[in-house]
Motif scaffolding. Structure first.
Motif, PDB file in Angstrom:
ATOM      1  N   VAL A  43      -1.609  11.094  15.202  1.00 32.28           N
ATOM      2  CA  VAL A  43      -1.086  11.271  13.958  1.00 32.28           C
ATOM      3  C   VAL A  43      -0.792   9.631  13.296  1.00 32.28           C
ATOM      4  O   VAL A  43      -0.426   8.741  14.002  1.00 32.28           O
ATOM      5  N   GLN A  44      -1.080   9.774  12.013  1.00 31.68           N
ATOM      6  CA  GLN A  44      -1.178   8.194  11.326  1.00 31.68           C
ATOM      7  C   GLN A  44      -0.254   8.236  10.428  1.00 31.68           C
ATOM      8  O   GLN A  44      -0.139   9.235   9.525  1.00 31.68           O
ATOM      9  N   ALA A  45       0.693   7.312  10.207  1.00 28.72           N
ATOM     10  CA  ALA A  45       1.528   7.418   9.247  1.00 28.72           C
ATOM     11  C   ALA A  45       1.423   6.148   8.371  1.00 28.72           C
ATOM     12  O   ALA A  45       0.994   5.080   8.750  1.00 28.72           O
ATOM     13  N   LEU A  46       1.413   6.621   6.959  1.00 27.50           N
ATOM     14  CA  LEU A  46       1.324   5.497   5.960  1.00 27.50           C
ATOM     15  C   LEU A  46       2.432   4.500   5.933  1.00 27.50           C
ATOM     16  O   LEU A  46       3.568   4.786   6.121  1.00 27.50           O
ATOM     17  N   PRO A  47       2.328   3.246   5.614  1.00 30.25           N
ATOM     18  CA  PRO A  47       3.173   2.272   5.785  1.00 30.25           C
ATOM     19  C   PRO A  47       4.371   2.709   4.711  1.00 30.25           C
ATOM     20  O   PRO A  47       3.920   3.040   3.521  1.00 30.25           O
ATOM     21  N   VAL A  48       5.479   2.270   4.935  1.00 33.47           N
ATOM     22  CA  VAL A  48       6.454   2.336   3.520  1.00 33.47           C
ATOM     23  C   VAL A  48       6.441   1.277   2.628  1.00 33.47           C
ATOM     24  O   VAL A  48       6.468   0.204   3.334  1.00 33.47           O
ATOM     25  N   ILE A  49       6.208   1.473   1.537  1.00 34.28           N
ATOM     26  CA  ILE A  49       6.185   0.458   0.456  1.00 34.28           C
ATOM     27  C   ILE A  49       7.297   0.208  -0.206  1.00 34.28           C
ATOM     28  O   ILE A  49       8.168   1.298  -0.711  1.00 34.28           O
ATOM     29  N   GLU A  50       8.108  -0.758   0.061  1.00 31.84           N
ATOM     30  CA  GLU A  50       9.581  -1.188  -0.414  1.00 31.84           C
ATOM     31  C   GLU A  50       9.497  -1.880  -1.755  1.00 31.84           C
ATOM     32  O   GLU A  50       9.199  -2.943  -1.647  1.00 31.84           O
ATOM     33  N   ILE A  51       9.660  -1.117  -2.811  1.00 26.72           N
ATOM     34  CA  ILE A  51       9.434  -1.909  -4.025  1.00 26.72           C
ATOM     35  C   ILE A  51      10.452  -1.278  -4.974  1.00 26.72           C
ATOM     36  O   ILE A  51      10.953  -0.008  -5.018  1.00 26.72           O
ATOM     37  N   SER A  52      11.249  -2.131  -5.742  1.00 26.71           N
ATOM     38  CA  SER A  52      12.208  -1.380  -6.518  1.00 26.71           C
ATOM     39  C   SER A  52      11.796  -0.918  -7.911  1.00 26.71           C
ATOM     40  O   SER A  52      10.474  -1.313  -8.275  1.00 26.71           O
ATOM     41  N   ARG A  53      12.436  -0.413  -8.468  1.00 28.63           N
ATOM     42  CA  ARG A  53      11.892   0.115 -10.003  1.00 28.63           C
ATOM     43  C   ARG A  53      11.663  -0.834 -10.836  1.00 28.63           C
ATOM     44  O   ARG A  53      10.513  -0.754 -11.561  1.00 28.63           O
ATOM     45  N   ASP A  54      12.414  -2.034 -11.055  1.00 31.65           N
ATOM     46  CA  ASP A  54      11.551  -3.281 -11.695  1.00 31.65           C
ATOM     47  C   ASP A  54      10.465  -3.735 -11.391  1.00 31.65           C
ATOM     48  O   ASP A  54       9.515  -4.052 -12.236  1.00 31.65           O
ATOM     49  N   GLU A  55      10.188  -3.958  -9.928  1.00 25.14           N
ATOM     50  CA  GLU A  55       9.045  -4.359  -9.477  1.00 25.14           C
ATOM     51  C   GLU A  55       7.763  -3.613  -9.512  1.00 25.14           C
ATOM     52  O   GLU A  55       6.861  -3.806 -10.043  1.00 25.14           O
ATOM     53  N   ALA A  56       8.105  -2.354  -9.553  1.00 28.42           N
ATOM     54  CA  ALA A  56       7.077  -1.228 -10.101  1.00 28.42           C
ATOM     55  C   ALA A  56       6.718  -1.347 -11.232  1.00 28.42           C
ATOM     56  O   ALA A  56       5.385  -1.119 -11.466  1.00 28.42           O
ATOM     57  N   MET A  57       7.621  -1.305 -12.330  1.00 33.83           N
ATOM     58  CA  MET A  57       7.322  -1.466 -13.680  1.00 33.83           C
ATOM     59  C   MET A  57       6.451  -2.720 -13.931  1.00 33.83           C
ATOM     60  O   MET A  57       5.493  -2.869 -14.849  1.00 33.83           O
ATOM     61  N   GLU A  58       7.005  -3.818 -13.282  1.00 30.06           N
ATOM     62  CA  GLU A  58       6.232  -5.211 -13.503  1.00 30.06           C
ATOM     63  C   GLU A  58       4.723  -4.972 -13.065  1.00 30.06           C
ATOM     64  O   GLU A  58       3.663  -5.646 -13.552  1.00 30.06           O
ATOM     65  N   PHE A  59       4.460  -4.569 -11.741  1.00 26.11           N
ATOM     66  CA  PHE A  59       3.439  -4.317 -11.304  1.00 26.11           C
ATOM     67  C   PHE A  59       2.470  -3.478 -12.262  1.00 26.11           C
ATOM     68  O   PHE A  59       1.220  -3.819 -12.390  1.00 26.11           O
ATOM     69  N   TRP A  60       2.810  -2.521 -12.737  1.00 22.32           N
ATOM     70  CA  TRP A  60       2.122  -1.561 -13.668  1.00 22.32           C
ATOM     71  C   TRP A  60       1.768  -2.252 -14.835  1.00 22.32           C
ATOM     72  O   TRP A  60       0.545  -2.232 -15.151  1.00 22.32           O
ATOM     73  N   ALA A  61       2.744  -2.978 -15.412  1.00 20.74           N
ATOM     74  CA  ALA A  61       2.416  -3.815 -16.556  1.00 20.74           C
ATOM     75  C   ALA A  61       1.400  -4.788 -16.282  1.00 20.74           C
ATOM     76  O   ALA A  61       0.271  -5.079 -16.946  1.00 20.74           O
ATOM     77  N   GLY A  62       1.414  -5.458 -15.156  1.00 19.34           N
ATOM     78  CA  GLY A  62       0.295  -6.461 -14.721  1.00 19.34           C
ATOM     79  C   GLY A  62      -0.860  -5.832 -14.631  1.00 19.34           C
ATOM     80  O   GLY A  62      -1.961  -6.284 -15.118  1.00 19.34           O
ATOM     81  N   VAL A  63      -1.171  -4.610 -14.012  1.00 27.93           N
ATOM     82  CA  VAL A  63      -2.348  -3.844 -13.913  1.00 27.93           C
ATOM     83  C   VAL A  63      -2.859  -3.700 -15.289  1.00 27.93           C
ATOM     84  O   VAL A  63      -4.022  -3.790 -15.507  1.00 27.93           O
ATOM     85  N   MET A  64      -2.230  -3.156 -16.047  1.00 28.94           N
ATOM     86  CA  MET A  64      -2.635  -2.745 -17.603  1.00 28.94           C
ATOM     87  C   MET A  64      -2.992  -3.922 -18.328  1.00 28.94           C
ATOM     88  O   MET A  64      -3.920  -3.898 -18.859  1.00 28.94           O
ATOM     89  N   ARG A  65      -2.314  -4.952 -18.204  1.00 30.22           N
ATOM     90  CA  ARG A  65      -2.676  -6.164 -18.859  1.00 30.22           C
ATOM     91  C   ARG A  65      -4.091  -6.605 -18.433  1.00 30.22           C
ATOM     92  O   ARG A  65      -4.846  -7.126 -19.236  1.00 30.22           O
ATOM     93  N   ARG A  66      -4.190  -6.613 -16.956  1.00 32.42           N
ATOM     94  CA  ARG A  66      -5.419  -7.213 -16.380  1.00 32.42           C
ATOM     95  C   ARG A  66      -6.548  -6.264 -16.829  1.00 32.42           C
ATOM     96  O   ARG A  66      -7.661  -6.828 -17.198  1.00 32.42           O
TER      97      ARG A  66
END
Length: 120
Positions: A43-66
């Motif tokens: 069995v393989q488990a995916l790593p847990v991504i610890e990211i806050s709501r604000d970090e997730a929105m900033e990440f998405w905004a960065g991807v969209m801008r790029r």
């Protein structure tokens, strides 16, 4: 017309015993019922991504801008309104999962994990 008589073919006393219907203890893996040790190792488990709501929105905004450059192009690419794309660009809101999955198909390198709080 003659009366019918019901006859029992096999009474309760004459039926042969059926034996054990459930699994015998010889089939139970060590540690009880459930996954064996070999199966657990596969069995393989995916790593847990610890990211806050604000970090997730900033990440998405960065991807969209790029990747999209401007809200109008983003709106056309993802089939959303221009206002929704503006909200993504300013990190005001996040998209639904179907939009994220589409972006992951188009740009897998942006979702490799390094920018999502992994590997820090």
């Amino acid at each position: 017309m003659s009366p019918r008589t019901l006859h029992s073919i096999a009474g309760g006393q004459s039926a042969a015993p059926r034996g054990q219907m459930s699994r015998s203890s010889a089939f139970v893996p060590s540690g009880g019922r459930g996954r064996s040790a070999q199966a657990m190792r596969r069995v393989q488990a995916l790593p847990v991504i610890e990211i806050s709501r604000d970090e997730a929105m900033e990440f998405w905004a960065g991807v969209m801008r790029r990747r999209c450059g401007n809200p109008e192009t983003c709106a056309v690419m993802f089939g959303v309104t221009v206002q929704t794309a503006r909200n993504w660009f300013t990190a005001f809101s996040r998209p639904h999962i179907d939009v994220v999955l589409q972006a992951m198909r188009w740009w897998p390198d942006d979702f490799s994990g390094a920018d999502l709080g992994q590997g820090r």
